[in-house]
Enzyme design. Structure first.
Site, mmCIF file in Angstrom:
data_model
loop_
_atom_site.group_PDB
_atom_site.id
_atom_site.type_symbol
_atom_site.label_atom_id
_atom_site.label_comp_id
_atom_site.label_asym_id
_atom_site.label_seq_id
_atom_site.Cartn_x
_atom_site.Cartn_y
_atom_site.Cartn_z
ATOM 1 N N CYS A 222 0.561 -1.024 -0.366
ATOM 2 C CA CYS A 222 0.061 0.070 0.221
ATOM 3 C C CYS A 222 0.624 1.086 0.424
ATOM 4 O O CYS A 222 1.912 0.929 0.472
ATOM 5 C CB CYS A 222 -1.288 0.226 0.829
ATOM 6 S SG CYS A 222 -2.017 -1.380 1.737
ATOM 7 N N GLY B 214 0.454 0.722 -5.151
ATOM 8 C CA GLY B 214 -0.642 -0.264 -5.058
ATOM 9 C C GLY B 214 -1.232 0.134 -5.852
ATOM 10 O O GLY B 214 -1.419 1.067 -6.711
ATOM 11 N N ASN C 165 -0.136 1.091 5.476
ATOM 12 C CA ASN C 165 0.757 -0.091 5.048
ATOM 13 C C ASN C 165 1.619 -0.315 6.271
ATOM 14 O O ASN C 165 1.805 -0.009 6.950
ATOM 15 C CB ASN C 165 1.643 1.439 4.566
ATOM 16 C CG ASN C 165 2.402 0.726 3.787
ATOM 17 O OD1 ASN C 165 3.728 0.803 3.787
ATOM 18 N ND2 ASN C 165 2.494 -0.491 3.462
ATOM 19 N N GLY C 166 1.050 -1.662 5.742
ATOM 20 C CA GLY C 166 2.183 -2.582 6.920
ATOM 21 C C GLY C 166 0.878 -4.085 7.176
ATOM 22 O O GLY C 166 0.140 -3.753 7.001
ATOM 23 N N CYS D 270 12.479 -1.789 6.336
ATOM 24 C CA CYS D 270 12.623 -2.249 5.619
ATOM 25 C C CYS D 270 13.368 -2.444 4.718
ATOM 26 O O CYS D 270 13.393 -0.817 3.349
ATOM 27 C CB CYS D 270 11.253 -2.550 4.887
ATOM 28 S SG CYS D 270 11.179 -3.197 3.123
ATOM 29 N N TYR E 254 13.663 -3.034 -3.840
ATOM 30 C CA TYR E 254 12.925 -2.637 -5.172
ATOM 31 C C TYR E 254 11.189 -1.929 -5.039
ATOM 32 O O TYR E 254 11.039 -1.319 -5.924
ATOM 33 C CB TYR E 254 11.892 -4.524 -5.263
ATOM 34 C CG TYR E 254 11.064 -4.458 -5.943
ATOM 35 C CD1 TYR E 254 11.345 -4.573 -7.262
ATOM 36 C CD2 TYR E 254 9.667 -4.278 -5.415
ATOM 37 C CE1 TYR E 254 9.531 -4.154 -8.750
ATOM 38 C CE2 TYR E 254 8.677 -4.458 -6.360
ATOM 39 C CZ TYR E 254 8.833 -4.544 -7.823
ATOM 40 O OH TYR E 254 7.794 -4.570 -8.289
ATOM 41 N N CYS F 157 7.718 -12.561 3.319
ATOM 42 C CA CYS F 157 7.750 -11.148 4.062
ATOM 43 C C CYS F 157 6.669 -11.130 4.310
ATOM 44 O O CYS F 157 5.312 -11.644 4.961
ATOM 45 C CB CYS F 157 7.736 -9.929 3.476
ATOM 46 S SG CYS F 157 7.422 -8.127 3.990
ATOM 47 N N CYS G 57 15.250 -4.452 8.349
ATOM 48 C CA CYS G 57 14.718 -5.770 8.788
ATOM 49 C C CYS G 57 15.438 -6.545 7.299
ATOM 50 O O CYS G 57 14.859 -5.970 6.472
ATOM 51 C CB CYS G 57 13.236 -5.187 8.315
ATOM 52 S SG CYS G 57 12.394 -7.067 8.413
ATOM 53 N N CYS H 198 13.525 -10.844 4.604
ATOM 54 C CA CYS H 198 13.409 -12.147 3.616
ATOM 55 C C CYS H 198 14.526 -12.834 3.090
ATOM 56 O O CYS H 198 13.873 -13.741 1.825
ATOM 57 C CB CYS H 198 13.027 -10.996 2.594
ATOM 58 S SG CYS H 198 13.437 -9.671 1.978
HETATM 59 P P1 AMP Z 1 10.322 -13.500 -10.293
HETATM 60 O O1 AMP Z 1 11.737 -14.207 -9.901
HETATM 61 O O2 AMP Z 1 9.722 -13.983 -11.343
HETATM 62 O O3 AMP Z 1 8.915 -14.053 -9.231
HETATM 63 O O4 AMP Z 1 10.591 -12.041 -10.477
HETATM 64 C C1 AMP Z 1 11.242 -11.102 -9.499
HETATM 65 C C2 AMP Z 1 11.130 -9.568 -10.204
HETATM 66 O O5 AMP Z 1 9.846 -9.480 -10.032
HETATM 67 C C3 AMP Z 1 12.310 -9.189 -9.582
HETATM 68 O O6 AMP Z 1 12.125 -8.376 -11.059
HETATM 69 C C4 AMP Z 1 11.778 -7.861 -9.030
HETATM 70 O O7 AMP Z 1 11.495 -6.490 -9.900
HETATM 71 C C5 AMP Z 1 9.863 -7.868 -8.920
HETATM 72 N N1 AMP Z 1 9.672 -8.266 -7.351
HETATM 73 C C6 AMP Z 1 10.401 -8.383 -6.712
HETATM 74 N N2 AMP Z 1 9.370 -8.026 -6.064
HETATM 75 C C7 AMP Z 1 8.290 -8.025 -6.477
HETATM 76 C C8 AMP Z 1 6.993 -7.836 -5.595
HETATM 77 N N3 AMP Z 1 6.663 -7.839 -4.171
HETATM 78 N N4 AMP Z 1 5.833 -7.610 -6.278
HETATM 79 C C9 AMP Z 1 6.314 -7.427 -7.165
HETATM 80 N N5 AMP Z 1 6.761 -7.986 -8.278
HETATM 81 C C10 AMP Z 1 8.411 -8.347 -7.347
#
Ligand code: AMP
Length: 481
Positions: free
Chosen positions: A26, A52, A127-128, A261, A267, A407, A457, A460
């Site tokens: 979020c 989101g 958010n959280g 985090c 990312y 997470c 944190c 993950c």
């Molecule tokens: P995958 O290994 O196919 O699950 O996707 C990894 C890719 O998804 C990475 O390139 C990240 O940029 C992106 N990614 C990482 N975490 C998330 C997330 N929580 N939601 C959506 N995309 C993510």
């Protein structure tokens, strides 16, 4: 916020971890003391859209204490238009964008939550993920609370309403000291805004000023879009109270070791934001530089899986001396819920989102930098695509360590079973992807790159969960009996 899990009712129960798995991300904003509160919240949400994409909502409160709300499924720009924004009168606003994969994509769960509390509107954006929400919900329901949604955030509203403390500040204290887990929270009761973070400060929340108005948002990019000046972060465990332009700080929550985090820097946050007191772009470049030291490669060029890996790939290029190329082009119009009814096949989703520039790939030895590898499905498809385009050698580099644990504090991640690094060694993943070499940034290297910030944190990657996983432990105990 997350959807509250359903408890197993006998028969074949799903694994506790899966039942408990948080699946929501979020972005939140609040504006206090502006004649354009709704419009500012709209713009801020627009800048927070990456946090989101499933639903968006804004609540406003006017000077007579009347509330208005508009929420909808979809992107911010689709949910709001001039007419709906004009209808959101008031000098106070609270806004929320949400993404969920738990199959509860209903408007009912879209935030902000809005209820009438005594004679005042109470609105809440969260958010959280609360890790004891299920336990609290059961006990509140037992005592007669009726829940409108199945989101964990609603327990906070009930805890405030049921608190025996006399004043509002005390009731909020009381409620927040009962919830465990991650919350960055924006709440208004009548004309007063409260901004709060859990004692460990898992999720970000910043305060800014725009003239007389006070603004809170998940990230600084939301302040930038409305021209608000960044004032400071809301501190872990702090509750800020804003009324008539006056900001008061309260610290009702017992201090804990901060646990910001780190995945926000890897990312989730936008690279043009400052999060945890550092530039997200700079942190990602530092990860990329460190990655190049740890895992060099003999190659012709380096490129990113756009956009989240751009800064890391630039850092890799800087240290390795390999030219940075824009060899993968991303289609920005592909949403997370892209449907392809006729086209099937492992790689199709990837092909829709990314296309290589043939001239930069064909016959070349390439280094591909991604910010993280979660399931491994994106990289598997990408590698196939790059091989089809004629790449001679593919050296895959990941600008964070192997993700091995889900997470529980507000980043949408698959279950442990779906995390490729939970069941495969790095060599196993290299084989699975079919790349010539694979290198992940080490945990030590990552910590070193952001050593001036934190503590963080890193659950993950390490499985060290700072806040107790109350509901999960309870479910495990139930399933073991
Ligand atoms: P995958 O290994 O196919 O699950 O996707 C990894 C890719 O998804 C990475 O390139 C990240 O940029 C992106 N990614 C990482 N975490 C998330 C997330 N929580 N939601 C959506 N995309 C993510």
């Amino acid at each position: 916020m997350r959807k509250l899990p359903t408890e197993p009712t006998g028969g074949a129960a799903r694994p506790a971890q899966e039942v408990d798995k948080p699946r929501e991300e979020c972005g939140i904003v609040a504006v206090s003391g502006s004649g354009a509160a709704a419009e500012l919240a709209f713009l801020a949400l627009y800048a927070l859209q990456h946090r989101g994409q499933e639903s968006a909502g804004i609540v406003t409160v006017d000077d007579e204490g009347a509330s208005r709300v508009h929420k909808g499924m979809g992107l911010v720009a689709d949910v709001f238009n001039n007419r709906t924004l004009a209808g959101l009168e008031g000098s106070l606003s609270i806004g929320h964008v949400r993404y969920s994969t738990a199959g509860d994509s209903s408007l009912r769960n879209a935030q902000p939550l809005l209820v009438q509390y005594e004679d005042k509107p109470l609105a809440l954006a969260h958010n959280g993920n609360l890790t004891n929400a299920n336990q609290l919900q059961r006990s509140l329901a037992h005592d007669g609370s009726i829940f409108q949604t199945d989101a964990d955030s609603e327990v906070i509203v009930h805890l405030i309403a049921r608190s025996r403390r006399r004043d509002l500040d005390g009731k909020i204290d009381d409620a927040l000291s009962q919830v465990v887990g991650a919350f960055s929270l924006l709440l208004c009761i009548g004309d007063t805004v409260y901004a709060a973070r859990d004692a460990r400060g898992f999720r970000p929340l910043v305060m800014g000023r725009l003239g007389e108005a006070v603004v809170f948002a998940s990230e600084t990019c939301a302040l930038d879009i409305i021209g608000a000046a960044y004032v400071r972060d809301v501190a872990p465990g702090e509750v800020l109270k804003v009324r008539a332009g006056h900001v008061e700080s309260m610290r009702p929550l017992p201090p804990e070791t901060p646990s910001a985090c780190l995945f926000e820097l890897v990312y989730f946050a936008r690279p043009d934001s400052r999060v945890w007191g550092c530039s997200v772009d700079e942190a990602r470049r530092a990860f990329g530089r460190q990655l190049a030291h740890e895992h060099p490669a003999e190659a012709d060029c380096v490129f990113a899986v756009p956009d989240s890996s751009n800064s890391a790939a630039l850092g890799y290029s800087e240290v390795s001396g390999l030219p940075f190329e824009l060899a993968l082009i991303r289609n920005h119009y592909v949403g997370r819920t892209f449907i392809h009814p006729t086209q099937t096949g492992r790689d199709f989703k990837v092909r829709v989102k990314y296309n290589p520039v043939r001239e930069l790939v064909d016959g070349k030895r390439i280094v591909v930098v991604d910010d993280s590898l979660v399931r491994g499905t994106t990289s598997l498809g990408l590698v196939a695509l790059l091989r089809d385009t004629g790449a001679r050698e593919v050296h895959f580099r990941v600008a964070s360590p192997p993700v091995r644990s889900p997470c529980h504090y507000g980043i949408d991640m698959p279950t442990r079973e779906e995390l490729i690094a939970s069941s495969h060694s790095v060599e196993g993943i290299r084989e699975h992807l079919g790349v010539d070499s694979l290198g992940y940034l080490s945990m030590e290297g990552m910590r070193e790159a952001v050593a001036d910030h934190g503590p963080f944190c890193d659950a993950c990657w390490t499985g060290n969960y700072a806040a107790p996983l109350v509901d999960l432990e309870r479910l495990k105990a139930l399933q073991d009996t």
